[in-house]
Design a protein around this motif. Sequence first.
Motif, PDB file in Angstrom:
ATOM      1  N   LEU A 170       0.809  -1.224   0.000  1.00  0.00           N
ATOM      2  CA  LEU A 170       0.000   0.000   0.000  1.00  0.00           C
ATOM      3  C   LEU A 170       0.841   1.272   0.000  1.00  0.00           C
ATOM      4  O   LEU A 170       0.497   2.245  -0.679  1.00  0.00           O
ATOM      5  CB  LEU A 170      -0.929   0.009   1.220  1.00  0.00           C
ATOM      6  N   PHE A 171       1.925   1.289   0.760  1.00  0.00           N
ATOM      7  CA  PHE A 171       2.657   2.535   0.963  1.00  0.00           C
ATOM      8  C   PHE A 171       4.112   2.497   0.518  1.00  0.00           C
ATOM      9  O   PHE A 171       4.840   3.465   0.749  1.00  0.00           O
ATOM     10  CB  PHE A 171       2.615   2.919   2.449  1.00  0.00           C
ATOM     11  N   GLY A 172       4.560   1.443  -0.106  1.00  0.00           N
ATOM     12  CA  GLY A 172       5.964   1.310  -0.489  1.00  0.00           C
ATOM     13  C   GLY A 172       6.440   2.370  -1.457  1.00  0.00           C
ATOM     14  O   GLY A 172       7.546   2.884  -1.341  1.00  0.00           O
ATOM     15  N   LYS A 173       5.613   2.721  -2.422  1.00  0.00           N
ATOM     16  CA  LYS A 173       6.008   3.703  -3.438  1.00  0.00           C
ATOM     17  C   LYS A 173       5.547   5.114  -3.085  1.00  0.00           C
ATOM     18  O   LYS A 173       6.054   6.083  -3.640  1.00  0.00           O
ATOM     19  CB  LYS A 173       5.407   3.309  -4.796  1.00  0.00           C
ATOM     20  N   ILE A 174       4.595   5.238  -2.171  1.00  0.00           N
ATOM     21  CA  ILE A 174       4.012   6.537  -1.867  1.00  0.00           C
ATOM     22  C   ILE A 174       4.842   7.314  -0.850  1.00  0.00           C
ATOM     23  O   ILE A 174       5.125   8.503  -1.039  1.00  0.00           O
ATOM     24  CB  ILE A 174       2.564   6.364  -1.340  1.00  0.00           C
ATOM     25  N   LEU A 175       5.230   6.667   0.232  1.00  0.00           N
ATOM     26  CA  LEU A 175       5.922   7.342   1.330  1.00  0.00           C
ATOM     27  C   LEU A 175       7.400   7.550   1.024  1.00  0.00           C
ATOM     28  O   LEU A 175       8.020   6.734   0.336  1.00  0.00           O
ATOM     29  CB  LEU A 175       5.796   6.521   2.615  1.00  0.00           C
ATOM     30  N   PRO A 176       7.967   8.614   1.562  1.00  0.00           N
ATOM     31  CA  PRO A 176       9.425   8.773   1.473  1.00  0.00           C
ATOM     32  C   PRO A 176      10.125   7.649   2.249  1.00  0.00           C
ATOM     33  O   PRO A 176       9.567   7.067   3.174  1.00  0.00           O
ATOM     34  CB  PRO A 176       9.689  10.129   2.143  1.00  0.00           C
ATOM     35  N   THR A 177      11.344   7.363   1.891  1.00  0.00           N
ATOM     36  CA  THR A 177      12.068   6.223   2.447  1.00  0.00           C
ATOM     37  C   THR A 177      12.221   6.328   3.961  1.00  0.00           C
ATOM     38  O   THR A 177      12.033   5.330   4.664  1.00  0.00           O
ATOM     39  CB  THR A 177      13.462   6.116   1.803  1.00  0.00           C
ATOM     40  N   VAL A 187      10.345   7.911   6.192  1.00  0.00           N
ATOM     41  CA  VAL A 187       9.054   7.713   6.857  1.00  0.00           C
ATOM     42  C   VAL A 187       8.636   6.249   6.750  1.00  0.00           C
ATOM     43  O   VAL A 187       8.154   5.654   7.712  1.00  0.00           O
ATOM     44  CB  VAL A 187       7.978   8.646   6.254  1.00  0.00           C
ATOM     45  N   TYR A 188       8.851   5.664   5.581  1.00  0.00           N
ATOM     46  CA  TYR A 188       8.508   4.256   5.362  1.00  0.00           C
ATOM     47  C   TYR A 188       9.276   3.357   6.328  1.00  0.00           C
ATOM     48  O   TYR A 188       8.697   2.481   6.978  1.00  0.00           O
ATOM     49  CB  TYR A 188       8.826   3.882   3.906  1.00  0.00           C
ATOM     50  N   ASN A 189      10.579   3.576   6.453  1.00  0.00           N
ATOM     51  CA  ASN A 189      11.401   2.760   7.357  1.00  0.00           C
ATOM     52  C   ASN A 189      11.050   3.017   8.821  1.00  0.00           C
ATOM     53  O   ASN A 189      11.091   2.097   9.637  1.00  0.00           O
ATOM     54  CB  ASN A 189      12.879   3.025   7.120  1.00  0.00           C
ATOM     55  N   PHE A 190      10.710   4.261   9.159  1.00  0.00           N
ATOM     56  CA  PHE A 190      10.345   4.587  10.526  1.00  0.00           C
ATOM     57  C   PHE A 190       9.060   3.881  10.946  1.00  0.00           C
ATOM     58  O   PHE A 190       8.927   3.440  12.086  1.00  0.00           O
ATOM     59  CB  PHE A 190      10.187   6.103  10.675  1.00  0.00           C
ATOM     60  N   LEU A 191       8.112   3.747  10.038  1.00  0.00           N
ATOM     61  CA  LEU A 191       6.826   3.131  10.358  1.00  0.00           C
ATOM     62  C   LEU A 191       6.838   1.603  10.251  1.00  0.00           C
ATOM     63  O   LEU A 191       5.853   0.959  10.587  1.00  0.00           O
ATOM     64  CB  LEU A 191       5.732   3.702   9.450  1.00  0.00           C
ATOM     65  N   MET A 192       7.937   1.023   9.790  1.00  0.00           N
ATOM     66  CA  MET A 192       8.012  -0.434   9.652  1.00  0.00           C
ATOM     67  C   MET A 192       7.903  -1.126  11.009  1.00  0.00           C
ATOM     68  O   MET A 192       7.223  -2.147  11.141  1.00  0.00           O
ATOM     69  CB  MET A 192       9.324  -0.828   8.970  1.00  0.00           C
TER      70      MET A 192
END
Length: 78
Positions: free
Chosen positions: A37-44, A46-51
């Motif tokens: 859902l969010f792999g391509k949308i979020l900046p890297t 933010v994406y890694n922080f929310l993992m």
Amino acid sequence: MDIFSGLTIGASLLYFIPPMLLLPVVMVICVAIYRALFGKILPTKVYNFLMGPIALLGFFIWAIPMDMGFYEFFRAMF
């Protein structure tokens, strides 16, 4: 004389194994859905922080049914 009567711990833990195997599966499924859902949308960053919180959400998705009695299903199975 039964000298092995105290060695029943292996049999009593048999119903504990399937829920423990189910835990990483649920967490990986949550992370895979998050990635899809969010792999391509979020900046890297933010994406890694929310993992981590998403994996924790997978733990809670696993823990709530176990608390509600799904654990008893595995216990009755063995």
